[in-house]
Design a protein around this motif. Structure first.
Motif, PDB file in Angstrom:
ATOM      1  N   PRO A 194       0.798  -1.237   0.000  1.00 50.13           N
ATOM      2  CA  PRO A 194       0.000   0.000   0.000  1.00 50.13           C
ATOM      3  C   PRO A 194       0.830   1.286   0.000  1.00 50.13           C
ATOM      4  N   ILE A 195       2.149   1.203   0.181  1.00 48.50           N
ATOM      5  CA  ILE A 195       2.956   2.439   0.160  1.00 48.50           C
ATOM      6  C   ILE A 195       2.954   2.993  -1.263  1.00 48.50           C
ATOM      7  N   PRO A 196       2.468   4.217  -1.449  1.00 50.40           N
ATOM      8  CA  PRO A 196       2.394   4.775  -2.808  1.00 50.40           C
ATOM      9  C   PRO A 196       3.799   4.902  -3.405  1.00 50.40           C
ATOM     10  N   PRO A 197       3.927   4.698  -4.704  1.00 52.54           N
ATOM     11  CA  PRO A 197       5.242   4.711  -5.338  1.00 52.54           C
ATOM     12  C   PRO A 197       6.005   6.010  -5.116  1.00 52.54           C
ATOM     13  N   LEU A 198       5.265   7.133  -5.079  1.00 48.79           N
ATOM     14  CA  LEU A 198       5.950   8.418  -4.926  1.00 48.79           C
ATOM     15  C   LEU A 198       6.666   8.530  -3.589  1.00 48.79           C
ATOM     16  N   ALA A 199       6.123   7.853  -2.590  1.00 50.20           N
ATOM     17  CA  ALA A 199       6.741   7.893  -1.272  1.00 50.20           C
ATOM     18  C   ALA A 199       8.123   7.243  -1.291  1.00 50.20           C
ATOM     19  N   TRP A 200       8.380   6.431  -2.299  1.00 52.62           N
ATOM     20  CA  TRP A 200       9.666   5.747  -2.406  1.00 52.62           C
ATOM     21  C   TRP A 200      10.733   6.628  -3.055  1.00 52.62           C
ATOM     22  N   VAL A 201      10.313   7.713  -3.695  1.00 57.64           N
ATOM     23  CA  VAL A 201      11.256   8.486  -4.507  1.00 57.64           C
ATOM     24  C   VAL A 201      12.488   8.956  -3.721  1.00 57.64           C
ATOM     25  N   ILE A 223      16.287   7.696  -4.495  1.00 61.35           N
ATOM     26  CA  ILE A 223      17.380   8.579  -4.919  1.00 61.35           C
ATOM     27  C   ILE A 223      18.590   8.426  -4.003  1.00 61.35           C
ATOM     28  N   LEU A 224      18.301   8.247  -2.696  1.00 60.91           N
ATOM     29  CA  LEU A 224      19.406   8.046  -1.753  1.00 60.91           C
ATOM     30  C   LEU A 224      20.089   6.701  -1.968  1.00 60.91           C
ATOM     31  N   PRO A 269      22.766   5.085  -7.233  1.00 57.99           N
ATOM     32  CA  PRO A 269      23.668   6.086  -7.783  1.00 57.99           C
ATOM     33  C   PRO A 269      23.049   6.694  -9.037  1.00 57.99           C
ATOM     34  N   GLY A 270      22.569   7.879  -8.949  1.00 53.77           N
ATOM     35  CA  GLY A 270      22.022   8.537 -10.128  1.00 53.77           C
ATOM     36  C   GLY A 270      20.517   8.400 -10.226  1.00 53.77           C
ATOM     37  N   VAL A 271      19.977   9.221 -11.092  1.00 47.34           N
ATOM     38  CA  VAL A 271      18.537   9.362 -11.210  1.00 47.34           C
ATOM     39  C   VAL A 271      17.915   8.191 -11.952  1.00 47.34           C
ATOM     40  N   GLU A 272      18.603   7.726 -12.983  1.00 45.46           N
ATOM     41  CA  GLU A 272      18.040   6.697 -13.861  1.00 45.46           C
ATOM     42  C   GLU A 272      17.570   5.447 -13.088  1.00 45.46           C
ATOM     43  N   PRO A 273      18.469   4.791 -12.332  1.00 47.18           N
ATOM     44  CA  PRO A 273      18.010   3.602 -11.609  1.00 47.18           C
ATOM     45  C   PRO A 273      16.948   3.920 -10.573  1.00 47.18           C
ATOM     46  N   ALA A 274      16.990   5.122 -10.006  1.00 48.79           N
ATOM     47  CA  ALA A 274      15.984   5.491  -9.000  1.00 48.79           C
ATOM     48  C   ALA A 274      14.596   5.541  -9.630  1.00 48.79           C
ATOM     49  N   VAL A 275      14.506   6.175 -10.803  1.00 48.80           N
ATOM     50  CA  VAL A 275      13.207   6.270 -11.471  1.00 48.80           C
ATOM     51  C   VAL A 275      12.713   4.875 -11.874  1.00 48.80           C
ATOM     52  N   ILE A 276      13.633   4.072 -12.374  1.00 48.75           N
ATOM     53  CA  ILE A 276      13.249   2.721 -12.780  1.00 48.75           C
ATOM     54  C   ILE A 276      12.808   1.902 -11.568  1.00 48.75           C
ATOM     55  N   PHE A 277      13.501   2.089 -10.455  1.00 45.41           N
ATOM     56  CA  PHE A 277      13.148   1.344  -9.238  1.00 45.41           C
ATOM     57  C   PHE A 277      11.725   1.667  -8.786  1.00 45.41           C
ATOM     58  N   GLY A 288       7.598   9.783 -11.328  1.00 46.87           N
ATOM     59  CA  GLY A 288       9.028   9.765 -11.039  1.00 46.87           C
ATOM     60  C   GLY A 288       9.794  10.726 -11.947  1.00 46.87           C
ATOM     61  N   GLU A 289       9.441  10.734 -13.212  1.00 47.11           N
ATOM     62  CA  GLU A 289      10.137  11.604 -14.176  1.00 47.11           C
ATOM     63  C   GLU A 289       9.901  13.082 -13.884  1.00 47.11           C
ATOM     64  N   MET A 290       8.714  13.388 -13.389  1.00 47.77           N
ATOM     65  CA  MET A 290       8.409  14.783 -13.081  1.00 47.77           C
ATOM     66  C   MET A 290       9.333  15.297 -11.987  1.00 47.77           C
ATOM     67  N   ILE A 291       9.657  14.382 -11.051  1.00 46.79           N
ATOM     68  CA  ILE A 291      10.436  14.813  -9.912  1.00 46.79           C
ATOM     69  C   ILE A 291      11.929  14.715 -10.182  1.00 46.79           C
ATOM     70  N   ALA A 292      12.348  13.668 -10.869  1.00 44.92           N
ATOM     71  CA  ALA A 292      13.771  13.366 -10.841  1.00 44.92           C
ATOM     72  C   ALA A 292      14.379  12.938 -12.168  1.00 44.92           C
ATOM     73  N   ALA A 293      14.003  13.562 -13.260  1.00 46.97           N
ATOM     74  CA  ALA A 293      14.641  13.111 -14.500  1.00 46.97           C
ATOM     75  C   ALA A 293      14.943  14.267 -15.437  1.00 46.97           C
ATOM     76  N   GLN A 294      15.819  14.004 -16.387  1.00 46.00           N
ATOM     77  CA  GLN A 294      16.146  15.015 -17.380  1.00 46.00           C
ATOM     78  C   GLN A 294      15.541  14.730 -18.749  1.00 46.00           C
ATOM     79  N   TYR A 295      15.056  13.510 -18.892  1.00 46.89           N
ATOM     80  CA  TYR A 295      14.396  13.138 -20.141  1.00 46.89           C
ATOM     81  C   TYR A 295      13.110  12.413 -19.819  1.00 46.89           C
ATOM     82  N   GLY A 296      12.319  12.198 -20.835  1.00 47.40           N
ATOM     83  CA  GLY A 296      11.111  11.413 -20.648  1.00 47.40           C
ATOM     84  C   GLY A 296       9.860  12.270 -20.753  1.00 47.40           C
TER      85      GLY A 296
END
Lengths: 294, 268
Positions: B113-120, B124-125, B128-136, B206-214
């Motif tokens: 039940p934890i919303p995906p955005l709560a994981w962002v 990120i922590l 390493p880097g934004v890409e794997p975080a968004v994919i995760f 995820g892309e809205m918060i932490a990406a440069q493309y997409g």
């Protein structure tokens, strides 16, 4: 009666009936089953003894809760007895110390049908042959086609999926799926329960034909007395819980059986005897149900 | 008869589109609400979308547009396939083994039940880097949807199929291959449809918060730069890509489950 019985025994070689198979003699000796899920023992089957000759068609009849299904599960190897023994061809099949396991020598045809819907008719029928025997796919398919065609031309639908067939055809395919393995016992668990009378009569003819050509020991569980008498050599009436044998009726009607026989005096007499016996048990079961609900 | 019904269906679909576009046009142009009036009308969006020389840099003729689509698709599908790869076996195993189900069920029940955005932030922590975080983050929702539906699928298989297989001499691995997997397949594919939808949903967030493309980035960036037609282009593109990915899963499912198709009378 004894005379008639002898005639029946002699009728093994009567028209169309295949000779008695070598294997498939079943001996249930003082078998009992007690369930003890919450500390309160429920005796499902008590001191039940049944002897079945190889190649006999035996029907087990009784009210619901008489332990028919328990007995079936033991024979199939899904469950064990808690007392007594079951022998198949003189080798121990089940005892409290020896849990039985399922095998292709005792194939079940299930109440609600259990053809694999994701396999075609041919894939269903060859399944057992490919899993147990070292049979090549080609010879398994050959054998399956042969059995399917002998059972009312079912080879015509062998590429179909079960859901494309009528329920009667599905039933027949499922029986063929069992028979093709040449099991020692064929276990039929109320296979025609959900059918209307007309389909049932047709299915009876199909089953009798299959029995006469591919003769096996058949244990046929049902709560329909008429079907039991019409199909079998021996009708076993079970008592209500704890289930045990109340009455064993030998059916002297000759084979091949025809629907007209259901109007014969012999049939009527048997039916009367069986009805009285079953009715008593049904009444007991009903009254106990009432008591338990009260 | 059949063609008439089909024609009617297409007419109704077209009418739905036309009605929606008209409503959009009407509310932007004629509704006396200023916040509505500053939004782009359908015509200017389409003009921008199809322009060889777009005012805000994104149209079907610019390579940037496809780079963004590529990034989003790549992330969604990577997350989706990871989810399938891990979720389907896990679901099957949970359905197969009662002890393992009890062991893992409570944990999954709490994490799901934890919303995906709560994981962002955590993602990120962690990575390493934004890409794997968004994919995760995208993976997580798809994974839960796949696992739970697979589990339900295995649990819903009629006990008689297991018994029949055992009667016919099947071993435990035979049962896995011949009963559990095909028997659970309808539910698994329902799960995959849900997982794909959920993947796109959390991907964009995820892309809205932490990406440069997409496409999520495109939408958010266009909002910040007051490039309103581009917002709508991004949204419409998401609709199309999302629809196509669901259709692809449906197509694969129908290939794999012809027995079902035919039994439902849908097949040819």
């Amino acid at each position: 009666m004894e005379q008639v019985m002898k005639r029946d025994r002699g009728s093994n070689n009567s028209e169309g009936l295949a000779p008695r198979p070598e294997f498939g003699k079943l001996s249930i000796r003082n078998a009992g089953k007690t369930y003890d899920p919450q500390g309160s023992a429920v005796v499902a089957v008590h001191d039940c003894s049944i002897e079945i000759e190889a190649g006999d068609f035996v029907a087990i009849v009784g009210p619901s809760g008489c332990g028919k299904s328990t007995l079936m599960n033991v024979l199939a190897g899904f469950d064990n007895v808690t007392s007594g023994e079951v022998y198949l061809d003189d080798s121990l099949l089940a005892s409290p110390r020896q849990a039985p396991s399922p095998g292709a020598d005792r194939v079940v045809v299930f109440q609600n049908g259990a053809l694999f819907p994701w396999k075609t008719v041919l894939e269903n029928v060859t399944y057992g042959l490919l899993k147990t025997n070292a049979m090549s796919r080609a010879s398994a398919e050959e054998k399956a086609k042969d059995f399917l065609s002998r059972c009312g031309g079912l080879d015509k639908v062998m590429r179909s999926y079960p859901a494309q067939l009528s329920s009667g055809m599905q039933r027949r395919v499922e029986i063929v799926r069992a028979l093709v393995n040449e099991p020692r016992i064929l276990l039929l668990d109320e296979p025609f329960r959900a059918m209307d009378t007309i389909s049932k009569t047709t299915m009876h003819q199909h089953l009798l034909k299959m029995y006469s050509t591919c003769r096996r020991t058949i244990v046929f569980i049902t709560h329909d007395l008429e079907e039991a008498i019409y199909l079998s050599d021996k009708v076993i009436v079970m008592t209500t819980r704890p289930g045990t044998v109340k009455l064993e009726l030998t059916v002297p009607l000759p084979r091949p059986r025809t629907p007209e026989m259901t109007a014969s005096v012999e049939y009527m007499d048997l039916k009367k005897e069986a009805i009285e016996s079953v009715h008593e048990e049904a009444k007991k079961a009903f009254e106990r149900g009432e008591r338990e609900l009260a | 008869m059949n063609t008439v019904v089909r024609n009617e269906k297409y007419w109704l679909m077209a009418a739905g589109y036309i009605g929606a576009i008209f409503l959009w046009y009407a509310s932007v142009k004629w509704l006396p609400i200023s916040s509505f009036n500053r939004l782009p009308d359908p015509l200017s969006v389409i003009r921008e979308w199809l322009s060889p020389d777009p005012s805000y840099g994104i149209s079907i003729f610019t390579s940037d547009y496809y780079v963004h689509i590529w990034y989003s698709t790549y992330r969604a599908f990577t997350a989706f396939f990871l989810a399938v790869l891990l979720g389907v076996p896990l679901g099957i195993f949970m359905g197969w083994n009662a002890k393992f189900r009890e062991f893992s069920g409570a944990l999954v029940g709490l994490l799901r039940p934890i919303p995906p955005l709560a994981w962002v932030p955590l993602a990120i922590l962690l990575f390493p880097g934004v890409e794997p975080a968004v994919i995760f983050v995208t993976f997580l929702v798809a994974f839960f949807a796949t696992t739970m539906n697979t589990l339900v699928g295995v649990r819903s298989i009629d006990e008689d199929y297991f018994r029949a297989a055992r009667c016919l001499g099947a071993s435990r691995t035979d049962i896995l291959r011949d009963v559990i997997v095909p028997g659970a397949l309808p539910h698994i594919f329902t799960g995959l449809q849900i997982a794909m939808g959920a993947a796109w949903f959390s991907l964009v967030a995820g892309e809205m918060i932490a990406a440069q493309y997409g496409l999520g980035y495109v939408i958010w960036e266009a909002y910040n730069l007051i490039q309103y037609p581009t917002i709508v282009i991004g949204m419409a593109t998401l609709g199309i890509v999302g629809f196509l990915s669901s259709a692809a899963i449906r197509w694969v499912g129908q290939r794999l489950m012809q027995w079902r198709e035919e039994s439902l009378g849908l097949g040819g």
